[in-house]
Every structure is written in structure tokens, then in C-alpha cells.
Enzyme design. Sequence first.
Site, mmCIF file in Angstrom:
data_model
loop_
_atom_site.group_PDB
_atom_site.id
_atom_site.type_symbol
_atom_site.label_atom_id
_atom_site.label_comp_id
_atom_site.label_asym_id
_atom_site.label_seq_id
_atom_site.Cartn_x
_atom_site.Cartn_y
_atom_site.Cartn_z
ATOM 1 N N GLY A 66 45.976 47.066 77.666
ATOM 2 C CA GLY A 66 44.290 47.365 77.900
ATOM 3 C C GLY A 66 44.526 47.639 75.967
ATOM 4 O O GLY A 66 45.705 47.381 75.136
ATOM 5 N N ALA A 67 43.619 48.147 75.931
ATOM 6 C CA ALA A 67 43.377 48.275 74.134
ATOM 7 C C ALA A 67 43.601 46.289 73.276
ATOM 8 O O ALA A 67 44.285 46.431 72.372
ATOM 9 C CB ALA A 67 44.170 49.602 73.349
ATOM 10 N N HIS A 79 44.292 43.497 71.383
ATOM 11 C CA HIS A 79 44.239 43.123 69.876
ATOM 12 C C HIS A 79 44.386 41.561 69.599
ATOM 13 O O HIS A 79 44.847 40.933 70.820
ATOM 14 C CB HIS A 79 45.019 43.800 68.612
ATOM 15 C CG HIS A 79 46.419 44.131 69.563
ATOM 16 N ND1 HIS A 79 47.098 43.043 69.167
ATOM 17 C CD2 HIS A 79 47.103 45.431 70.576
ATOM 18 C CE1 HIS A 79 47.780 43.713 69.906
ATOM 19 N NE2 HIS A 79 48.125 44.712 70.365
ATOM 20 N N GLY A 137 47.292 39.590 68.853
ATOM 21 C CA GLY A 137 47.915 40.210 69.533
ATOM 22 C C GLY A 137 47.947 39.360 70.730
ATOM 23 O O GLY A 137 48.507 38.607 71.783
ATOM 24 N N HIS A 138 46.998 40.173 71.761
ATOM 25 C CA HIS A 138 47.024 39.675 72.814
ATOM 26 C C HIS A 138 46.080 38.303 73.112
ATOM 27 O O HIS A 138 46.336 37.600 74.277
ATOM 28 C CB HIS A 138 46.105 40.643 73.712
ATOM 29 C CG HIS A 138 46.675 41.951 73.882
ATOM 30 N ND1 HIS A 138 46.369 42.974 73.065
ATOM 31 C CD2 HIS A 138 47.573 42.728 74.201
ATOM 32 C CE1 HIS A 138 47.541 44.539 73.160
ATOM 33 N NE2 HIS A 138 48.171 43.557 74.866
ATOM 34 N N GLN A 171 56.330 53.304 83.342
ATOM 35 C CA GLN A 171 57.001 52.997 81.902
ATOM 36 C C GLN A 171 57.082 54.121 80.582
ATOM 37 O O GLN A 171 57.772 53.835 79.733
ATOM 38 C CB GLN A 171 56.524 51.220 81.075
ATOM 39 C CG GLN A 171 55.241 51.337 80.780
ATOM 40 C CD GLN A 171 54.957 49.811 79.931
ATOM 41 O OE1 GLN A 171 54.413 49.346 81.529
ATOM 42 N NE2 GLN A 171 55.396 49.417 79.314
ATOM 43 N N GLY A 213 54.238 38.390 74.435
ATOM 44 C CA GLY A 213 54.535 38.685 72.820
ATOM 45 C C GLY A 213 56.577 38.863 72.236
ATOM 46 O O GLY A 213 57.045 39.170 72.796
ATOM 47 N N SER A 237 48.233 48.094 70.499
ATOM 48 C CA SER A 237 47.353 49.527 70.715
ATOM 49 C C SER A 237 47.672 50.591 70.208
ATOM 50 O O SER A 237 46.661 50.870 69.408
ATOM 51 C CB SER A 237 47.263 49.072 72.379
ATOM 52 O OG SER A 237 47.037 47.920 71.962
ATOM 53 N N ARG A 238 49.050 50.893 69.758
ATOM 54 C CA ARG A 238 49.275 52.390 69.128
ATOM 55 C C ARG A 238 49.073 52.356 67.702
ATOM 56 O O ARG A 238 49.260 53.994 67.412
ATOM 57 C CB ARG A 238 50.840 52.411 69.530
ATOM 58 C CG ARG A 238 51.555 52.437 70.685
ATOM 59 C CD ARG A 238 52.345 53.306 71.132
ATOM 60 N NE ARG A 238 52.872 53.877 72.217
ATOM 61 C CZ ARG A 238 53.486 52.918 73.410
ATOM 62 N NH1 ARG A 238 54.062 51.762 73.345
ATOM 63 N NH2 ARG A 238 53.362 53.552 74.599
HETATM 64 O O1 PAF Z 1 53.695 45.401 77.128
HETATM 65 C C1 PAF Z 1 53.250 45.114 77.396
HETATM 66 O O2 PAF Z 1 51.669 45.564 77.483
HETATM 67 C C2 PAF Z 1 53.467 46.223 78.738
HETATM 68 O O3 PAF Z 1 54.837 46.823 78.528
HETATM 69 C C3 PAF Z 1 53.532 45.616 80.528
HETATM 70 C C4 PAF Z 1 54.217 44.334 80.272
HETATM 71 C C5 PAF Z 1 51.939 44.460 80.380
HETATM 72 C C6 PAF Z 1 54.276 46.335 81.293
HETATM 73 O O4 PAF Z 1 53.309 47.367 81.461
#
Ligand code: PAF
Length: 273
Positions: A28-29, A31, A33-34, A58, A144, A183-184
Site C-alpha cells: 500500500g501507500a 506511488h 513506482g507501483h 517481514q 520493482g 512508501s518510506r
Molecule cells: O515490496 C513489497 O512491497 C513487499 O515486500 C511485498 C513484495 C509486497 C511483500 O510484502
Amino acid sequence: MKIITDKKELQAFTKSTTKSIGFVPTMGALHEGHISLIKKARGENEIVIVSIFVNPTQFLAGEDFAKYPKKDEADKKICTLAGVDILFMPDINMIYGSDEVTIKAPNVRGFVLDGFKRPTHFDGVLQIVLKLFNLVRPTNAYFGRKDAQQVILIKQMVENLFLPINIVDCPLIRDLNGLALSSRNAYLSDSEKKEALKISASLQNATKLIVGGNMNIDEIKNVMFATLDGIKIEYIEVVSLELKQLKKVELKNTIILVAVQIGTTRLIDNLWI
Ligand code: PAF
């Protein structure tokens, strides 16, 4: 666009369709890139599925799991505009039980670079990506290159576990000033954002050396350390696509990676040569 929160509903759909599915997993969040990943998925598949799930496994203790940026409403709009067919937004109980089978990142490649600084991070990434792959059953999944080690390990997982999925690695996207989108970046103050521009500048200076024919890794690292003067550097490494240390830059088989800390924010960036 349909929003699904129930894994059974998602599974019922993905089991029943014979159409090609492009999958973009995210936390989420969203941008640019996504959005670039979603657009590529849109162009190459009949169905596009995006997931938004901030995956607890993670994050290491003390990391930013609890404060990870959440922008659900904006994300839904972005996905609608980008032509997503299904947005999967499960809650944590939908994904994890109490005593789980886990998956381990490879002992070497999973524990160098970011895996050295964040041990077990990639165990969590592979665990969630495998779970999502099993629910979505994608034809193609898009990641990415910004998270270089992540995409390399996911490719390895797909190969090692014989998953019938094509992993597509997509270019890192930068803002107009050169800062790699993440996102950070939302955590950075204006002055920290300015300081962070030294990261892409260090990679540009490395590029200049390489374009000028200098393949010497010590010299490349020295230029990068000098450009990053004043910043807390976690690592600067030059590795092959297999994440092995290189003696010299090899064209089409080199990634220069940098990880730094600006204030309390950890930022990574890289260059694929
Ligand atoms: O790259 C990310 O945003 C995360 O590491 C992913 C691949 C969605 C797994 O939680």
C-alpha cells in the site's frame, strides 16, 4: 474494480478463470513506482490483481511495522484509475494462523546485503509472496528492481519450488530530483529529502566512472562513499545478478547497491549495469 477481503472469494475467482492474471503485490501507500508495475501488468494480462497487505513477518522487532504508511482510500482510487480488476485487501487473520509452516530464505543469498542487516526479513517476504501466489495463481507477477535482492530471491523461490509463474522485474522509478520512489519517503522531512538526494548522486557518479571505462570496484565505492559524506551508510556493495561479490564491474551482470539511514529512515537504492 472489485475489492475483495476474503481469501476464499479470491480463490474461487482465480480457480475458475482461464484468463491470464497479472499480479502486483504491495504493502500500500502506492506511488508512481507501483503504478508503473500495474500499467505493465495491465498491458500484458487479461486480468490484473493488486494486493495491499502490510506483512508483519517481514519486519524485525523495532522496525516500522506499526507506523507503516496507510493510505487505503487514495490507494483504492489509484487502482481504479490504473485499470485494476481486483484489489485484494485481506486483514491479518485472513492470512496468518498461530502456528505456521514457514519458509526460509536461502542461507547465503538471503543473508547478505539487506538480509545481513535485517536477518529473517526475506523469510517473511518469501512466506507472504508464496501465500499470495497460491491465492492469486498469477500468470505473471511484477516486482520493482528497487528491491533488487527481493526480486532476485523471489525468482529463486519460483525456480526452486517449481512454481508456474513468470516473474517480471521492472525498472526503479525516481522522482524529478532523482530520489528513488518508496512508501518510506513519506517519513522524510524536507531537509532529509534534500540530504537523501546524495544517494542517487552517488550512483550517478558511479555511472560516470563506468561510462568512462573504469570498472574498478574499489574506485567506484570510494567515489560513492565521498558523495555520501555526512550520511550514515549501512553498506555500498557491487554484486552480480546472483548476489556474489565481484572483482570488476561486468556489463549486464552487475548491481551496485546502497543502503543508508537518514534520520530514523532507512533508504535503499541501486543501479543495474
Ligand atoms: O515490496 C513489497 O512491497 C513487499 O515486500 C511485498 C513484495 C509486497 C511483500 O510484502
